[in-house]
Design an enzyme around this catalytic site. Sequence first.
Site: not given
Length: 352
Positions: A240-242
């Site tokens: 995940a990027d965030a």
Amino acid sequence: MHREDRDLAFMLQYHNVAWYEDGKVRILDRRIYPAQKSFEICESHKEVAKAVADMVTQSAGPFLAAGMGMALAAYEARNMAREAKLRFLDEAADTISSARPTTAKRMRLIVDGCLEAARSSIDLDEKLDQVIFEHTIKVTNERYARVGLVAKNLVDMFPDKGTVMTQCFGETIVGMMLREAKVRGKNIKLFVPETRPYFQGARLTASVAYDQGFDVTVITDNMPAFVMERKGVDVFTSAADAICMDGYVVNKIGTFQIAIVAKYMGVPYFVTGVPDRGHETIKTVTIEERDPDFVLQAMGVRTAMEGVKGFYPSFDATPPHLVSGVVTDKGIFSPYDLYRYFGDSDKAELVL
């Protein structure tokens, strides 16, 4: 130094991700790998930031590039007076951390650590570029080690002869989960969506899996439902990027739709990473929109008629009800209970 990148694929070795040496940073150009093994050579921290913005490196690659870029900034400022040098490094940190808006908060953690290392050494007769370089290697080693713990928890969810579907390129976790699966004798197969328009799945994830000796099949981005149904996929996983504190997962565009399919098919979706205290809710995330012309071509070959428009959001947000678990270095957490990861600490965690 003991290096945590041992036994990993070519492109996961530190020196093949981003490396500072002799006043330059070299970054593996992932836009054209594996067709070509070419390195972008950066002679200023601004060139490093541009390389990050231009997707020369992506996934977790920018985190190593950021540290190496800060070492290069220190080299650029080597002849400046103390206060001027600190100002220059502060400005460099702003430039590098803001190269891509979606990951700006995570990048800020990286550059702030470099600034702290520099400030603690700036009164000593040391080369600051080497101080920051050594700090970056140390932090990267720690990050890889923590990802190794994530991998152990993720591989617990894999059957011994399971089939796993990925999305985009999860960088270190891909190599670590495969290394862990091999250690345990889990003979897994992978189905890898290609991940247009940069084809990170086809070019990067599949290359890492093949390099590390696994059975890997690339599929187009419109095949996940058919493959899940017909090929017996046991687990869907992505990085995940965030990971927002409200349980929303921000990752490469297409993750949301695969998660929907997985839910419908009864296939668990496990996302890997650390919850982001900097993103209390999905509303604090900026979804980056990139050059729409990229969706009108495939690896440089135009596929649409001139005059046709494109649309290219780089990421999407998967809601918590589609997430089976958030796999971290401390265990697997419900997306509805992510504050428990931090316990009594209010300190932001260094990015995985």
